[in-house]
Motif scaffolding. Structure first.
Motif, PDB file in Angstrom:
ATOM      1  N   VAL A  16       0.838  -1.199   0.000  1.00  0.00           N
ATOM      2  CA  VAL A  16       0.000   0.000   0.000  1.00  0.00           C
ATOM      3  C   VAL A  16       0.873   1.249   0.000  1.00  0.00           C
ATOM      4  O   VAL A  16       0.624   2.218  -0.749  1.00  0.00           O
ATOM      5  CB  VAL A  16      -0.950  -0.001   1.215  1.00  0.00           C
ATOM      6  N   VAL A  17       1.902   1.254   0.837  1.00  0.00           N
ATOM      7  CA  VAL A  17       2.806   2.403   0.890  1.00  0.00           C
ATOM      8  C   VAL A  17       3.516   2.575  -0.450  1.00  0.00           C
ATOM      9  O   VAL A  17       3.667   3.700  -0.957  1.00  0.00           O
ATOM     10  CB  VAL A  17       3.832   2.227   2.032  1.00  0.00           C
ATOM     11  N   ALA A  18       3.933   1.445  -1.044  1.00  0.00           N
ATOM     12  CA  ALA A  18       4.622   1.522  -2.341  1.00  0.00           C
ATOM     13  C   ALA A  18       3.686   2.044  -3.427  1.00  0.00           C
ATOM     14  O   ALA A  18       4.112   2.769  -4.338  1.00  0.00           O
ATOM     15  CB  ALA A  18       5.161   0.140  -2.726  1.00  0.00           C
ATOM     16  N   ALA A  19       2.387   1.685  -3.343  1.00  0.00           N
ATOM     17  CA  ALA A  19       1.434   2.099  -4.374  1.00  0.00           C
ATOM     18  C   ALA A  19       0.866   3.489  -4.137  1.00  0.00           C
ATOM     19  O   ALA A  19       0.624   4.234  -5.097  1.00  0.00           O
ATOM     20  CB  ALA A  19       0.289   1.090  -4.450  1.00  0.00           C
ATOM     21  N   LEU A  20       0.655   3.868  -2.867  1.00  0.00           N
ATOM     22  CA  LEU A  20      -0.055   5.113  -2.573  1.00  0.00           C
ATOM     23  C   LEU A  20       0.762   6.145  -1.813  1.00  0.00           C
ATOM     24  O   LEU A  20       0.343   7.302  -1.713  1.00  0.00           O
ATOM     25  CB  LEU A  20      -1.326   4.798  -1.775  1.00  0.00           C
ATOM     26  N   GLY A  21       1.888   5.745  -1.244  1.00  0.00           N
ATOM     27  CA  GLY A  21       2.714   6.698  -0.524  1.00  0.00           C
ATOM     28  C   GLY A  21       2.656   6.478   0.984  1.00  0.00           C
ATOM     29  O   GLY A  21       1.795   5.766   1.508  1.00  0.00           O
ATOM     30  N   PRO A  22       3.583   7.123   1.710  1.00  0.00           N
ATOM     31  CA  PRO A  22       3.713   6.906   3.156  1.00  0.00           C
ATOM     32  C   PRO A  22       2.502   7.369   3.975  1.00  0.00           C
ATOM     33  O   PRO A  22       2.345   6.952   5.118  1.00  0.00           O
ATOM     34  CB  PRO A  22       4.963   7.713   3.521  1.00  0.00           C
ATOM     35  N   ASP A  23       1.670   8.242   3.399  1.00  0.00           N
ATOM     36  CA  ASP A  23       0.484   8.694   4.144  1.00  0.00           C
ATOM     37  C   ASP A  23      -0.494   7.551   4.421  1.00  0.00           C
ATOM     38  O   ASP A  23      -1.389   7.681   5.268  1.00  0.00           O
ATOM     39  CB  ASP A  23      -0.247   9.800   3.383  1.00  0.00           C
ATOM     40  N   TYR A  24      -0.314   6.434   3.716  1.00  0.00           N
ATOM     41  CA  TYR A  24      -1.235   5.304   3.858  1.00  0.00           C
ATOM     42  C   TYR A  24      -0.617   4.150   4.660  1.00  0.00           C
ATOM     43  O   TYR A  24      -1.123   3.029   4.633  1.00  0.00           O
ATOM     44  CB  TYR A  24      -1.657   4.803   2.470  1.00  0.00           C
ATOM     45  N   ALA A  25       0.446   4.454   5.406  1.00  0.00           N
ATOM     46  CA  ALA A  25       1.129   3.412   6.189  1.00  0.00           C
ATOM     47  C   ALA A  25       0.243   2.860   7.306  1.00  0.00           C
ATOM     48  O   ALA A  25       0.489   1.763   7.813  1.00  0.00           O
ATOM     49  CB  ALA A  25       2.423   3.962   6.777  1.00  0.00           C
ATOM     50  N   ASP A  26      -0.809   3.605   7.677  1.00  0.00           N
ATOM     51  CA  ASP A  26      -1.681   3.161   8.762  1.00  0.00           C
ATOM     52  C   ASP A  26      -2.875   2.346   8.264  1.00  0.00           C
ATOM     53  O   ASP A  26      -3.777   2.019   9.047  1.00  0.00           O
ATOM     54  CB  ASP A  26      -2.193   4.365   9.554  1.00  0.00           C
ATOM     55  N   ALA A  27      -2.886   2.022   6.978  1.00  0.00           N
ATOM     56  CA  ALA A  27      -4.034   1.313   6.406  1.00  0.00           C
ATOM     57  C   ALA A  27      -4.202  -0.067   7.032  1.00  0.00           C
ATOM     58  O   ALA A  27      -3.230  -0.791   7.264  1.00  0.00           O
ATOM     59  CB  ALA A  27      -3.864   1.172   4.898  1.00  0.00           C
ATOM     60  N   ASP A  28      -5.446  -0.433   7.307  1.00  0.00           N
ATOM     61  CA  ASP A  28      -5.771  -1.762   7.835  1.00  0.00           C
ATOM     62  C   ASP A  28      -5.843  -2.741   6.665  1.00  0.00           C
ATOM     63  O   ASP A  28      -6.673  -2.569   5.764  1.00  0.00           O
ATOM     64  CB  ASP A  28      -7.111  -1.714   8.567  1.00  0.00           C
ATOM     65  N   PRO A  29      -5.013  -3.795   6.636  1.00  0.00           N
ATOM     66  CA  PRO A  29      -5.022  -4.741   5.511  1.00  0.00           C
ATOM     67  C   PRO A  29      -6.340  -5.501   5.371  1.00  0.00           C
ATOM     68  O   PRO A  29      -6.655  -5.992   4.287  1.00  0.00           O
ATOM     69  CB  PRO A  29      -3.877  -5.693   5.830  1.00  0.00           C
ATOM     70  N   MET A  30      -7.106  -5.638   6.470  1.00  0.00           N
ATOM     71  CA  MET A  30      -8.390  -6.327   6.447  1.00  0.00           C
ATOM     72  C   MET A  30      -8.262  -7.728   5.861  1.00  0.00           C
ATOM     73  O   MET A  30      -8.997  -8.130   4.960  1.00  0.00           O
ATOM     74  CB  MET A  30      -9.429  -5.499   5.677  1.00  0.00           C
ATOM     75  N   VAL A  31      -7.308  -8.481   6.408  1.00  0.00           N
ATOM     76  CA  VAL A  31      -7.046  -9.842   5.934  1.00  0.00           C
ATOM     77  C   VAL A  31      -7.886 -10.833   6.737  1.00  0.00           C
ATOM     78  O   VAL A  31      -7.993 -10.729   7.951  1.00  0.00           O
ATOM     79  CB  VAL A  31      -5.558 -10.194   6.082  1.00  0.00           C
ATOM     80  N   ARG A  32      -8.478 -11.789   6.051  1.00  0.00           N
ATOM     81  CA  ARG A  32      -9.229 -12.852   6.709  1.00  0.00           C
ATOM     82  C   ARG A  32      -9.087 -14.129   5.884  1.00  0.00           C
ATOM     83  O   ARG A  32      -8.798 -14.065   4.675  1.00  0.00           O
ATOM     84  CB  ARG A  32     -10.706 -12.483   6.855  1.00  0.00           C
ATOM     85  N   PRO A  33      -9.284 -15.293   6.499  1.00  0.00           N
ATOM     86  CA  PRO A  33      -9.218 -16.535   5.728  1.00  0.00           C
ATOM     87  C   PRO A  33     -10.285 -16.549   4.637  1.00  0.00           C
ATOM     88  O   PRO A  33     -11.409 -16.074   4.845  1.00  0.00           O
ATOM     89  CB  PRO A  33      -9.492 -17.617   6.780  1.00  0.00           C
ATOM     90  N   ALA A  34      -9.937 -17.083   3.486  1.00  0.00           N
ATOM     91  CA  ALA A  34     -10.894 -17.164   2.384  1.00  0.00           C
ATOM     92  C   ALA A  34     -12.007 -18.157   2.713  1.00  0.00           C
ATOM     93  O   ALA A  34     -11.749 -19.222   3.270  1.00  0.00           O
ATOM     94  CB  ALA A  34     -10.176 -17.589   1.104  1.00  0.00           C
ATOM     95  N   ASN A  35     -13.232 -17.788   2.389  1.00  0.00           N
ATOM     96  CA  ASN A  35     -14.373 -18.671   2.659  1.00  0.00           C
ATOM     97  C   ASN A  35     -14.397 -19.873   1.733  1.00  0.00           C
ATOM     98  O   ASN A  35     -14.895 -20.946   2.088  1.00  0.00           O
ATOM     99  CB  ASN A  35     -15.691 -17.891   2.516  1.00  0.00           C
ATOM    100  N   ASP A  36     -13.883 -19.708   0.532  1.00  0.00           N
ATOM    101  CA  ASP A  36     -13.905 -20.761  -0.483  1.00  0.00           C
ATOM    102  C   ASP A  36     -12.474 -21.050  -0.917  1.00  0.00           C
ATOM    103  O   ASP A  36     -11.753 -20.136  -1.334  1.00  0.00           O
ATOM    104  CB  ASP A  36     -14.742 -20.291  -1.681  1.00  0.00           C
ATOM    105  N   PRO A  37     -12.011 -22.308  -0.819  1.00  0.00           N
ATOM    106  CA  PRO A  37     -10.635 -22.636  -1.189  1.00  0.00           C
ATOM    107  C   PRO A  37     -10.257 -22.226  -2.611  1.00  0.00           C
ATOM    108  O   PRO A  37      -9.077 -21.993  -2.889  1.00  0.00           O
ATOM    109  CB  PRO A  37     -10.592 -24.164  -1.028  1.00  0.00           C
TER     110      PRO A  37
END
Length: 309
Positions: A16-37
């Motif tokens: 995210v930082v590489a794509a949008l810049g350091p202002d977005y270093a606090d972004a929540d990745p919102m990662v969760r296990p996939a429901n469907d393999p």
């Protein structure tokens, strides 16, 4: 090796930082296990959450992030793909899975991270009634308590195990009166099944004979006052009961030991000072010879700290 979920979150933050810049270093990745393999092992929804802030469509934003993410330094089996309105789907590489499994296998804590601020936790479990055989309720609470103790210890908490056994109240006065009345030999060979039968006999007398019930009540007072005959028989009953209890605990492989015993009798010498403290603090007052704590409601029954006898 670190938890793969946390590794993916860290990699996404970097992307995210590489794509949008350091202002977005606090972004929540919102990662969760996939429901469907078929969507891989993990899914991240951060593009939808960042779209408005970044002034971009979620899918376009997800593609920009995945382009900088790549295979996350070998963490992923292949570059992440974008699905639907902007979901980022990721599949762990075999090397990452093997590394995580081996790390757990070689970690005595199995990857469990201790609490940052450990607490002192007291767990009271088992609590069987002595002079009687343990029943399924005691086994259930023993297993539940032991499981909690093991989990808390694994999390780094300081755990004190308590086995609060009933050895001091009405049932012992009843049993002692019956045994003394029938000439029971405290020094003989006894089994817990014998005590179980004797207890049942004493209970029948207590339920049907008012004179016996009164004598049993006085026997409790004598026991707590240290009467030698009552104490000797009481000690023999405790020894056999604890032997039976420990045999059961050993079969269940629980952690309780005699050092964890905190019977009702443990608090006998502490009753006097406790009563004095409660009285001096104005918490407890005497009523009909008993020391009581009264609630705010007039019709509420008081808590009896010390009975009149």
């Amino acid at each position: 090796m670190a938890d793969p979920t946390k590794q993916i979150e860290a990699a996404l933050r970097g992307a995210v930082v590489a794509a949008l810049g350091p202002d977005y270093a606090d972004a929540d990745p919102m990662v969760r296990p996939a429901n469907d393999p078929k969507h891989g092992d993990f899914q991240a929804n951060l593009a939808m959450g960042l779209a408005k802030r970044a002034g971009a469509k979620p899918r376009d934003l997800a593609e920009r992030i995945t382009a900088t993410l790549g295979d996350a330094g070998g963490l992923l089996a292949e570059p992440a793909d974008v699905a639907g309105p902007g979901f980022i789907n990721m599949t762990l590489s075999p090397a990452a899975l093997n590394g995580a499994a081996n790390a757990l296998r070689n970690d005595a804590a199995l990857g469990i991270e201790p609490h940052s601020e450990p607490k002192h936790v007291v767990v009271d479990y088992a609590s069987p009634n002595l002079a009687k055989e343990m029943h399924i309720g005691h086994l259930r609470s023993t297993i539940i308590g032991d499981a909690l103790v093991r989990v808390l210890a694994a999390l780094g908490d300081r755990v004190t195990r308590h086995n609060h056994i009933g050895d001091w109240g009405t049932q012992f006065g009843m049993l002692l009166e019956h045994l003394i009345d029938t000439g029971w030999d405290a020094g003989g060979e006894h089994e817990i099944a014998d005590l179980n039968t004797l207890y049942q006999d004493a209970k029948k007398r207590d339920d049907t004979d008012p004179a016996f019930a009164e004598a049993a009540r006085k026997r409790v007072v004598a026991l707590q006052a240290g009467q030698p005959e009552a104490r000797a028989i009481w000690a023999a009953l405790i020894d056999e009961s604890v032997r039976h209890m420990n045999e059961t605990f050993a079969r269940l492989a629980v952690l309780l030991t005699d050092d964890d015993l905190k019977p009702e009798s443990f608090y006998n010498d502490r009753l006097g000072p406790t009563c004095a403290d409660l009285e001096s603090a104005g918490v407890a007052t005497e009523s009909d010879g008993a020391l009581c704590v009264f609630g705010e409601c007039e019709d509420e029954s008081p808590l009896i700290v010390r009975k009149s006898d």
